[in-house]
Design a protein around this motif. Sequence first.
Motif, PDB file in Angstrom:
ATOM      1  N   ARG A 155       0.809  -1.223   0.000  1.00  0.00           N
ATOM      2  CA  ARG A 155       0.000   0.000   0.000  1.00  0.00           C
ATOM      3  C   ARG A 155       0.842   1.274   0.000  1.00  0.00           C
ATOM      4  O   ARG A 155       0.433   2.288  -0.554  1.00  0.00           O
ATOM      5  CB  ARG A 155      -0.967   0.004   1.184  1.00  0.00           C
ATOM      6  CG  ARG A 155      -2.054  -1.028   1.023  1.00  0.00           C
ATOM      7  CD  ARG A 155      -3.019  -1.013   2.180  1.00  0.00           C
ATOM      8  NE  ARG A 155      -3.867  -2.205   2.088  1.00  0.00           N
ATOM      9  CZ  ARG A 155      -4.559  -2.697   3.079  1.00  0.00           C
ATOM     10  NH1 ARG A 155      -4.551  -2.093   4.260  1.00  0.00           N
ATOM     11  NH2 ARG A 155      -5.273  -3.787   2.894  1.00  0.00           N
ATOM     12  N   ALA A 156       1.996   1.225   0.594  1.00  0.00           N
ATOM     13  CA  ALA A 156       2.852   2.422   0.650  1.00  0.00           C
ATOM     14  C   ALA A 156       3.236   2.918  -0.741  1.00  0.00           C
ATOM     15  O   ALA A 156       3.508   4.106  -0.919  1.00  0.00           O
ATOM     16  CB  ALA A 156       4.108   2.138   1.475  1.00  0.00           C
ATOM     17  N   THR A 157       3.215   2.020  -1.743  1.00  0.00           N
ATOM     18  CA  THR A 157       3.563   2.440  -3.110  1.00  0.00           C
ATOM     19  C   THR A 157       2.489   3.327  -3.721  1.00  0.00           C
ATOM     20  O   THR A 157       2.719   3.924  -4.774  1.00  0.00           O
ATOM     21  CB  THR A 157       3.812   1.231  -4.038  1.00  0.00           C
ATOM     22  OG1 THR A 157       2.575   0.559  -4.294  1.00  0.00           O
ATOM     23  CG2 THR A 157       4.842   0.273  -3.451  1.00  0.00           C
ATOM     24  N   LEU A 158       1.333   3.424  -3.077  1.00  0.00           N
ATOM     25  CA  LEU A 158       0.237   4.248  -3.575  1.00  0.00           C
ATOM     26  C   LEU A 158       0.071   5.546  -2.788  1.00  0.00           C
ATOM     27  O   LEU A 158      -0.852   6.309  -3.042  1.00  0.00           O
ATOM     28  CB  LEU A 158      -1.079   3.456  -3.525  1.00  0.00           C
ATOM     29  CG  LEU A 158      -1.116   2.180  -4.360  1.00  0.00           C
ATOM     30  CD1 LEU A 158      -2.446   1.460  -4.172  1.00  0.00           C
ATOM     31  CD2 LEU A 158      -0.864   2.480  -5.823  1.00  0.00           C
ATOM     32  N   LEU A 159       0.965   5.798  -1.846  1.00  0.00           N
ATOM     33  CA  LEU A 159       0.837   6.979  -1.000  1.00  0.00           C
ATOM     34  C   LEU A 159       1.715   8.125  -1.480  1.00  0.00           C
ATOM     35  O   LEU A 159       2.930   7.985  -1.595  1.00  0.00           O
ATOM     36  CB  LEU A 159       1.198   6.648   0.448  1.00  0.00           C
ATOM     37  CG  LEU A 159       0.317   5.606   1.129  1.00  0.00           C
ATOM     38  CD1 LEU A 159       0.807   5.362   2.550  1.00  0.00           C
ATOM     39  CD2 LEU A 159      -1.145   6.022   1.112  1.00  0.00           C
ATOM     40  N   VAL A 160       1.079   9.265  -1.743  1.00  0.00           N
ATOM     41  CA  VAL A 160       1.802  10.486  -2.077  1.00  0.00           C
ATOM     42  C   VAL A 160       2.249  11.096  -0.750  1.00  0.00           C
ATOM     43  O   VAL A 160       1.507  11.079   0.229  1.00  0.00           O
ATOM     44  CB  VAL A 160       0.936  11.442  -2.936  1.00  0.00           C
ATOM     45  CG1 VAL A 160      -0.318  11.874  -2.224  1.00  0.00           C
ATOM     46  CG2 VAL A 160       1.728  12.629  -3.410  1.00  0.00           C
TER      47      VAL A 160
END
Length: 187
Positions: A155-160
Amino acid sequence: MDLTPTPSQTVGPYLHLGLTDTRSIARIAGDGTKGERMWLTFRVLDGDEVPVPDAMIELWQADSGGNYLPQESRADGAAFRGFGRLATAEDGSCTFETIRPGCVAGPGETLQAPHINVSILGRGILKRLSTRLYFAGEPANAADPVLALVPENRRATLLVQPDPARSAHWIFQVRLRGEGETVFFDV
């Protein structure tokens, strides 16, 4: 008769000739658009963490009220497009000026967390890559039905992330493959 599928065409240099040279849209929200003004910088990296200088980023987003329909232009010149398109520079980056989106209605009377839909096109990418970005620290992320489909460790790969050096600026790194590859959706 035996039917053999043929490969997709690469997008080639045509992105810059027809889409980004004359059709770039960096400013998604006009001055009078209601909402929290922000600047969103993308940085596209390949599998070796080398910047991709010729990708094209397209964004679709809701307004601050969670609506995808663009607001009518008003006398003060404010307008909300809900769409942006830019090519990346030599360092693999591009920056959009927009507003933070609101929560969007989801399936079964749920709410989706504020997010922006992202497509990436470029040389060697045979089909557009689709992903979403969510805002780090947003409480609504915990209940988002789409984000819940992504394994927790990805999920961290989708956080700006907020830019620590500049107020109202956010940074989103897109890794096309390898360690920390951004989650892409099959749409």
